[in-house]
Write an enzyme that holds these catalytic residues in place. Structure first.
Site, PDB file in Angstrom:
ATOM      1  N   THR A 164      55.440  47.261  42.486  1.00 48.75           N
ATOM      2  CA  THR A 164      55.379  48.253  43.571  1.00 48.75           C
ATOM      3  C   THR A 164      54.562  47.625  44.691  1.00 48.75           C
ATOM      4  O   THR A 164      55.104  46.882  45.498  1.00 48.75           O
ATOM      5  CB  THR A 164      54.771  49.593  43.091  1.00 48.75           C
ATOM      6  OG1 THR A 164      53.538  49.343  42.429  1.00 48.75           O
ATOM      7  CG2 THR A 164      55.720  50.314  42.162  1.00 48.75           C
ATOM      8  N   LYS A 190      52.965  45.082  35.687  1.00 47.82           N
ATOM      9  CA  LYS A 190      52.762  45.422  37.101  1.00 47.82           C
ATOM     10  C   LYS A 190      51.540  46.322  37.208  1.00 47.82           C
ATOM     11  O   LYS A 190      51.202  47.049  36.276  1.00 47.82           O
ATOM     12  CB  LYS A 190      53.990  46.079  37.716  1.00 47.82           C
ATOM     13  CG  LYS A 190      54.435  47.399  37.183  1.00 47.82           C
ATOM     14  CD  LYS A 190      53.757  48.638  37.740  1.00 47.82           C
ATOM     15  CE  LYS A 190      53.624  48.601  39.237  1.00 47.82           C
ATOM     16  NZ  LYS A 190      52.960  49.890  39.664  1.00 47.82           N
ATOM     17  N   THR A 201      48.285  52.921  36.777  1.00 48.31           N
ATOM     18  CA  THR A 201      49.717  52.851  37.089  1.00 48.31           C
ATOM     19  C   THR A 201      50.083  51.460  36.821  1.00 48.31           C
ATOM     20  O   THR A 201      50.091  50.607  37.685  1.00 48.31           O
ATOM     21  CB  THR A 201      50.127  53.107  38.521  1.00 48.31           C
ATOM     22  OG1 THR A 201      49.934  54.460  38.788  1.00 48.31           O
ATOM     23  CG2 THR A 201      51.626  52.884  38.728  1.00 48.31           C
ATOM     24  N   GLU A 287      45.277  46.221  44.879  1.00 48.40           N
ATOM     25  CA  GLU A 287      45.610  46.522  46.272  1.00 48.40           C
ATOM     26  C   GLU A 287      44.508  46.026  47.208  1.00 48.40           C
ATOM     27  O   GLU A 287      43.387  46.507  47.181  1.00 48.40           O
ATOM     28  CB  GLU A 287      45.824  48.027  46.445  1.00 48.40           C
ATOM     29  CG  GLU A 287      47.225  48.438  45.995  1.00 48.40           C
ATOM     30  CD  GLU A 287      47.413  49.949  45.919  1.00 48.40           C
ATOM     31  OE1 GLU A 287      46.463  50.686  46.171  1.00 48.40           O
ATOM     32  OE2 GLU A 287      48.540  50.362  45.597  1.00 48.40           O
ATOM     33  N   ASN A 409      46.029  52.859  51.608  1.00 46.14           N
ATOM     34  CA  ASN A 409      46.241  54.051  50.795  1.00 46.14           C
ATOM     35  C   ASN A 409      46.129  55.359  51.563  1.00 46.14           C
ATOM     36  O   ASN A 409      45.983  56.415  50.961  1.00 46.14           O
ATOM     37  CB  ASN A 409      45.248  54.057  49.626  1.00 46.14           C
ATOM     38  CG  ASN A 409      45.739  53.158  48.511  1.00 46.14           C
ATOM     39  OD1 ASN A 409      46.779  53.403  47.924  1.00 46.14           O
ATOM     40  ND2 ASN A 409      45.000  52.098  48.250  1.00 46.14           N
TER      41      ASN A 409
END
Lengths: 426, 426
Positions: A164, A190, A201, A287, A409
């Site tokens: 993602t 991932k 996640t 991220e 985000n």
């Protein structure tokens, strides 16, 4: 040979290529369905299948809000053995109600038909945005084509299809000598956002050709997950979709792995090694992460205390901001130790950045700040907190918190809704 | 009249000027000692004194790493009544070992001598950077001068002197009719960083001229702190220095407040009102905060569950990033509800932004995202999470997470050390 977090696992393995298809009898493939965006051409639907029956173990999110795919996969694994995993990125199929369950089942049904197995033999995983129904009409009609592409070299495509906000695919595989032969373990994962102890996640699929009983596999998976994926945190959030699936098909030319045997220890450590490597890749590719930090807690009274301290430090926003600015701010570290809930004695605490003592017995060590800064300026470093109270240790792998993380985000949902509306899909 | 977090407290009060000196018989003053930086001229040392003996109650940080000043104040309040508070900003006197204890005691001794009271009658508070010794030589010689400036109009100076990264002083005071007379309660506070339930780097000093027993004051303070300062979070960090001190001197012309009386209820609610106003000011002035968000949890099975849900949502970095970007991302809210540890049923959860339903029974409500965005774009809004399981409620006041917060918090320690070294103070 036990899973000691303070010692890299010492199994006489060698790294091999192949990822999720490194082990015998596993094939993978991926296609592009335009799940997030019908015009996009990136891979977003993966299939991983075993040629032979498997013993499979899975661990799912502890979040009480569970995605539809998690519910369906949990019910499948309770009822049946597993032959394949179908996984998509771009939509989490979470908070999607009865329609979501129907969609997850439709994905399993399509995969089962294409593979000639039963629907319950399929695990289904989704990752992406929460709260939007799946574009199932763009998925199920393509599953037969996906299955026709299954290949023993399909791992890289599958690893790419589950990404993602990951910036790179994550894949790792090893071959481990065992008795007169060897077995292989390989996996793909991932991560990127919402990474936290007790899963994230995060999707991780692992295959092995080792021959192992369901009981022994279960023990090995629990131990390895606890010492790998449950030891990483990026932002302290736990997602609705986290899943680790480990499939073993017994096709290796190696002795069966029996409870209590040396082979069982070797398998356990090898599985831990694969999961730990994938877990570290997830943190390093978090991220907008600019620092990879290993928080090593030593000499706590109990392992639970060691874990509390490591997690409190790893999750503190103020500590993470200081990493980001290459600031060796041991005061923030010790304050997080203080509110962790663990038993501590302030005057016994030593804190090291890399090998340099920053805080000795709860006080500044006198090490020049310029020396400490050199450590924290590196993209990877460790922080060791010695509580000097007992002999329990724990490591957590974490990252800094960057301005770019915040920016990245701050508009996901609106952006997704508006983009769907513009395309007439809302 | 009880402290219901869902109802603004209804006491027939009126707001008055005066802050910490609004109540009779209290005086305050502040001077500039250059504690953080010898060249700076900002106020950084405050004194608050009662002309008459007091009944005093205090609540200190739950962090196990406690600043020297907290240790000294705790020992003083156990042994003695209280007559004054001396407080500085610019240095937290935390992780400073025996020298820190000596410095905190020296501040008390200087204040006691200047006021003609005993050393144990002084509470001492510090706020600022952790891990550096106090520049005590610039402080104690100035305390007599500080005491000579004590004035019934000194509240604003005192409020300014305890600020660290606060952008404005925080002060609030009310007059409350009681029997045939009235009493006053007023206070000052500082917050800005490390704000979290169970206290924060937060100092709050409150004075009242109500006549109240130690037992009754203790009950009122515990209840009010629990429903105010323990209901705010900015970054989830809990500091080493948090202190709330409430001094009552009984000089008001109002009946004594007896246990179980109507006056006791009035006092409790009035104290809650003052603390809640100061707590909200702290959140609204959080480090680089751009949004003030009220998280209202309704109909949880228990109050503990309601609190868990509100805190999980308020502390989630991903949720806070979405506030920052004015993104009505209810999926992130529900995922934080899911991992909060509270009992929930996903299919019963409703989520509102302001008065607008975003999520109904765990699914998207269909309210146009543009409407929801209008709410989240405001600088102040509420998010209501209705669990539809029981009848327990809880509110937490929180903020967004901004890129500027990260930037602001990324170099404190290095910057402070380098600045001291340049000035020859290291």
């Amino acid at each position: 040979m036990e899973c000691d977090p303070f010692r890299e696992v010492r199994v006489p393995f060698k790294a091999v290529k192949g990822g999720i298809t490194a082990a015998r009898g596993f094939r993978a493939a991926a296609i592009s369905c335009g799940i997030k965006n019908p015009e996009a051409t990136r891979l977003d639907l993966a299939l991983i299948a075993s040629d032979a029956p498997t013993v499979t173990e899975a661990v799912y999110t502890t979040n009480k809000v569970r995605a539809a795919c998690v519910r369906v996969s949990q019910s499948h694994i309770r009822e049946s053995d597993t032959r394949a995993i179908i996984a998509n990125s771009g939509n989490a199929n979470a908070c999607t109600g009865p329609q979501g369950i129907q969609d997850a089942k439709a994905m399993c049904k399509a995969a089962a038909e294409a593979l000639g197995v039963r629907m319950r033999q399929i695990q289904v995983c989704s990752t992406g945005i929460i709260g939007m129904t799946m574009p199932i009409g763009r998925i199920t009609p393509r599953v037969a084509e996906l299955a026709s592409k299954l290949s023993p070299t399909g791992s890289d495509d599958a690893a790419a299809a589950i990404m993602t906000s990951d910036t790179r695919p994550k894949s790792y595989s090893i071959e481990v000598p065992c008795g007169s032969g060897s077995f292989r373990i390989g996996g793909i994962a991932k991560g990127a956002g919402m990474i936290c102890p007790n899963m994230a996640t995060m999707l991780c699929f692992i295959t092995t050709d080792a021959r192992i009983s369901a009981d022994e596999l279960k023990r090995a998976v629990r131990c390895a997950v606890d010492q790998s994926f449950n030891c990483i945190t990026i932002d302290g959030d736990t997602s609705t979709n986290d899943t680790v699936v480990v499939m073993s098909n017994g096709l290796a030319e190696a002795p069966a792995i029996r409870k209590g045997s040396d082979e069982a220890k070797i398998f356990r450590c090898a599985l831990h090694k694969v999961m730990l490597e994938l877990a570290k890749m997830i943190v390093a590719d978090g991220e907008r992460v600019t620092k990879f930090v290993e928080i090593r807690v030593r000499n706590a009274r109990t392992h639970a205390d060691a874990r509390k301290v490591a997690e409190a430090v790893a999750k503190s926003m103020l500590v993470k901001c200081s990493w980001h600015g290459s600031d060796p701010n041991w005061g923030r570290v010790i304050h997080a130790v203080g509110y962790s809930g663990a038993r501590i004695r302030e005057e016994l605490i030593d804190i090291y950045f890399g090998g340099l003592l920053a805080c000795k017995g709860g006080l500044t060590s006198g090490t020049p700040v310029g020396e400490l800064e050199k450590v924290v300026r590196e993209p990877r470093f460790s922080v060791t907190i010695d509580l000097n109270l007992g002999n329990a240790n724990h490591i957590v792998y974490t990252s800094d918190l960057s301005e770019a993380y915040v920016d990245f985000n701050s508009s996901e949902y609106s952006a997704a809704v508006h983009s769907r509306r513009q395309k007439g899909l809302a």
